[in-house]
Design a protein around this motif. Sequence first.
Motif, PDB file in Angstrom:
ATOM      1  N   MET A 195       0.826  -1.205   0.000  1.00 41.70           N
ATOM      2  CA  MET A 195       0.000   0.000   0.000  1.00 41.70           C
ATOM      3  C   MET A 195       0.864   1.261   0.000  1.00 41.70           C
ATOM      4  N   TYR A 196       1.972   1.244   0.737  1.00 40.54           N
ATOM      5  CA  TYR A 196       2.825   2.431   0.790  1.00 40.54           C
ATOM      6  C   TYR A 196       3.517   2.679  -0.549  1.00 40.54           C
ATOM      7  N   TYR A 197       3.898   1.608  -1.232  1.00 42.46           N
ATOM      8  CA  TYR A 197       4.478   1.771  -2.563  1.00 42.46           C
ATOM      9  C   TYR A 197       3.472   2.418  -3.512  1.00 42.46           C
ATOM     10  N   PHE A 198       2.244   1.918  -3.471  1.00 41.26           N
ATOM     11  CA  PHE A 198       1.205   2.463  -4.343  1.00 41.26           C
ATOM     12  C   PHE A 198       0.893   3.915  -3.992  1.00 41.26           C
ATOM     13  N   LEU A 199       0.869   4.229  -2.705  1.00 32.82           N
ATOM     14  CA  LEU A 199       0.639   5.612  -2.280  1.00 32.82           C
ATOM     15  C   LEU A 199       1.755   6.528  -2.780  1.00 32.82           C
ATOM     16  N   CYS A 200       2.975   6.022  -2.762  1.00 33.87           N
ATOM     17  CA  CYS A 200       4.117   6.815  -3.239  1.00 33.87           C
ATOM     18  C   CYS A 200       3.984   7.093  -4.731  1.00 33.87           C
ATOM     19  N   VAL A 201       3.641   6.057  -5.508  1.00 37.12           N
ATOM     20  CA  VAL A 201       3.483   6.237  -6.955  1.00 37.12           C
ATOM     21  C   VAL A 201       2.323   7.181  -7.248  1.00 37.12           C
ATOM     22  N   LEU A 202       1.231   7.049  -6.477  1.00 34.46           N
ATOM     23  CA  LEU A 202       0.082   7.932  -6.661  1.00 34.46           C
ATOM     24  C   LEU A 202       0.465   9.382  -6.399  1.00 34.46           C
ATOM     25  N   ALA A 203       1.260   9.612  -5.361  1.00 29.48           N
ATOM     26  CA  ALA A 203       1.696  10.977  -5.043  1.00 29.48           C
ATOM     27  C   ALA A 203       2.565  11.541  -6.162  1.00 29.48           C
ATOM     28  N   VAL A 204       3.441  10.714  -6.731  1.00 31.71           N
ATOM     29  CA  VAL A 204       4.314  11.177  -7.823  1.00 31.71           C
ATOM     30  C   VAL A 204       3.487  11.508  -9.057  1.00 31.71           C
ATOM     31  N   THR A 205       2.505  10.657  -9.397  1.00 26.91           N
ATOM     32  CA  THR A 205       1.672  10.927 -10.574  1.00 26.91           C
ATOM     33  C   THR A 205       0.857  12.202 -10.391  1.00 26.91           C
ATOM     34  N   ASP A 206       0.338  12.414  -9.189  1.00 23.41           N
ATOM     35  CA  ASP A 206      -0.400  13.651  -8.925  1.00 23.41           C
ATOM     36  C   ASP A 206       0.499  14.870  -9.077  1.00 23.41           C
ATOM     37  N   LEU A 207       1.737  14.749  -8.610  1.00 23.52           N
ATOM     38  CA  LEU A 207       2.691  15.857  -8.721  1.00 23.52           C
ATOM     39  C   LEU A 207       3.018  16.155 -10.180  1.00 23.52           C
ATOM     40  N   VAL A 208       3.233  15.109 -10.973  1.00 22.33           N
ATOM     41  CA  VAL A 208       3.549  15.304 -12.392  1.00 22.33           C
ATOM     42  C   VAL A 208       2.359  15.901 -13.131  1.00 22.33           C
ATOM     43  N   LEU A 209       1.151  15.420 -12.814  1.00 23.43           N
ATOM     44  CA  LEU A 209      -0.046  15.948 -13.468  1.00 23.43           C
ATOM     45  C   LEU A 209      -0.225  17.431 -13.173  1.00 23.43           C
ATOM     46  N   SER A 210      -0.029  17.814 -11.919  1.00 26.53           N
ATOM     47  CA  SER A 210      -0.141  19.223 -11.561  1.00 26.53           C
ATOM     48  C   SER A 210       0.953  20.058 -12.224  1.00 26.53           C
ATOM     49  N   THR A 211       2.159  19.510 -12.303  1.00 26.57           N
ATOM     50  CA  THR A 211       3.267  20.225 -12.927  1.00 26.57           C
ATOM     51  C   THR A 211       3.028  20.427 -14.417  1.00 26.57           C
ATOM     52  N   ALA A 212       2.344  19.465 -15.047  1.00 29.83           N
ATOM     53  CA  ALA A 212       2.102  19.553 -16.483  1.00 29.83           C
ATOM     54  C   ALA A 212       1.014  20.554 -16.839  1.00 29.83           C
ATOM     55  N   THR A 213       0.135  20.869 -15.901  1.00 25.87           N
ATOM     56  CA  THR A 213      -1.008  21.734 -16.218  1.00 25.87           C
ATOM     57  C   THR A 213      -1.016  23.060 -15.476  1.00 25.87           C
ATOM     58  N   LEU A 214      -0.618  23.052 -14.219  1.00 24.20           N
ATOM     59  CA  LEU A 214      -0.759  24.252 -13.391  1.00 24.20           C
ATOM     60  C   LEU A 214       0.030  25.445 -13.904  1.00 24.20           C
ATOM     61  N   PRO A 215       1.274  25.296 -14.357  1.00 22.73           N
ATOM     62  CA  PRO A 215       1.994  26.478 -14.870  1.00 22.73           C
ATOM     63  C   PRO A 215       1.274  27.168 -16.021  1.00 22.73           C
ATOM     64  N   THR A 216       0.689  26.377 -16.942  1.00 21.99           N
ATOM     65  CA  THR A 216      -0.038  26.966 -18.054  1.00 21.99           C
ATOM     66  C   THR A 216      -1.267  27.720 -17.573  1.00 21.99           C
ATOM     67  N   ILE A 217      -1.988  27.113 -16.622  1.00 23.64           N
ATOM     68  CA  ILE A 217      -3.191  27.750 -16.089  1.00 23.64           C
ATOM     69  C   ILE A 217      -2.840  29.055 -15.379  1.00 23.64           C
ATOM     70  N   LEU A 218      -1.781  29.034 -14.583  1.00 24.45           N
ATOM     71  CA  LEU A 218      -1.368  30.247 -13.879  1.00 24.45           C
ATOM     72  C   LEU A 218      -0.883  31.320 -14.856  1.00 24.45           C
ATOM     73  N   ASN A 219      -0.207  30.895 -15.916  1.00 27.22           N
ATOM     74  CA  ASN A 219       0.223  31.848 -16.950  1.00 27.22           C
ATOM     75  C   ASN A 219      -0.967  32.533 -17.591  1.00 27.22           C
ATOM     76  N   ASN A 220      -2.014  31.777 -17.821  1.00 27.60           N
ATOM     77  CA  ASN A 220      -3.215  32.348 -18.439  1.00 27.60           C
ATOM     78  C   ASN A 220      -3.847  33.412 -17.562  1.00 27.60           C
ATOM     79  N   PHE A 221      -3.969  33.110 -16.277  1.00 21.87           N
ATOM     80  CA  PHE A 221      -4.699  33.997 -15.374  1.00 21.87           C
ATOM     81  C   PHE A 221      -3.841  35.127 -14.820  1.00 21.87           C
ATOM     82  N   TRP A 222      -2.578  34.858 -14.533  1.00 15.09           N
ATOM     83  CA  TRP A 222      -1.733  35.866 -13.898  1.00 15.09           C
ATOM     84  C   TRP A 222      -1.061  36.803 -14.904  1.00 15.09           C
ATOM     85  N   PHE A 223      -0.543  36.252 -15.985  1.00 13.51           N
ATOM     86  CA  PHE A 223       0.262  37.035 -16.931  1.00 13.51           C
ATOM     87  C   PHE A 223      -0.427  37.212 -18.276  1.00 13.51           C
TER      88      PHE A 223
END
Length: 209
Positions: A1-29
């Motif tokens: 379970m801890y291995y799966f939780l670790c992989v889930l956390a990494v995938t969530d981090l990558v997903l946010s990294t792939a989308t959040l900068p673009t979204i913030l660029n749209n709204f902030w700049f």
Amino acid sequence: MYYFLCVLAVTDLVLSTATLPTILNNFWFNSREIKFSACLTQLYFIHSIALIESGILVAMALDRYVAICHPLRHSTVLNNLLVAKIGLAMMLRGAILVLPYPVLASQWPYCRTNVIPYTHCEHMDVVNLACADIRVSRYYGLFVLFSFYTPTIFGSLTTRFGLNIPQHIYILISNIYLLVPPMINPIIYGVRTEQIRNRLLQLLTLKLP
């Protein structure tokens, strides 16, 4: 379970990294442009990570099933080697199944508007701009989405069949399924896990005067 939780956390981090900068660029700049190659790269990571995440959730459900129904055999059934194989299979599943998305999209000729009504690059929104027969992309996209996340299916069907959905609702739904799961997964699968919760409480207790 801890291995799966670790992989889930990494995938969530990558997903946010792939989308959040673009979204913030749209709204902030007010930056509303993205290169085509960068758009295809973002498209690939969004869809592949979402597939990997769904596979990890299935693997976590399997882990809980074995723990509840066969508790005495849990460590022998789900040994480290099998867990590693499951994790690798889920990652390859997401990486390979989504690979045709950007490959096909890069082959189409584009002569229409280059405006996407989105804060990020979605598969069907990109290929719909092509001046060609894109049925291959449409059918393959539906195949990958079969039995997948409900918000993704909703967004995909509205794009494909032109359902009369207000654009702001459409954009809101697409952002929800990209941003909300990474925010609530640590709470649902982390804090609710007894060992993790107890460890967090210990750390907080040690830091208090």
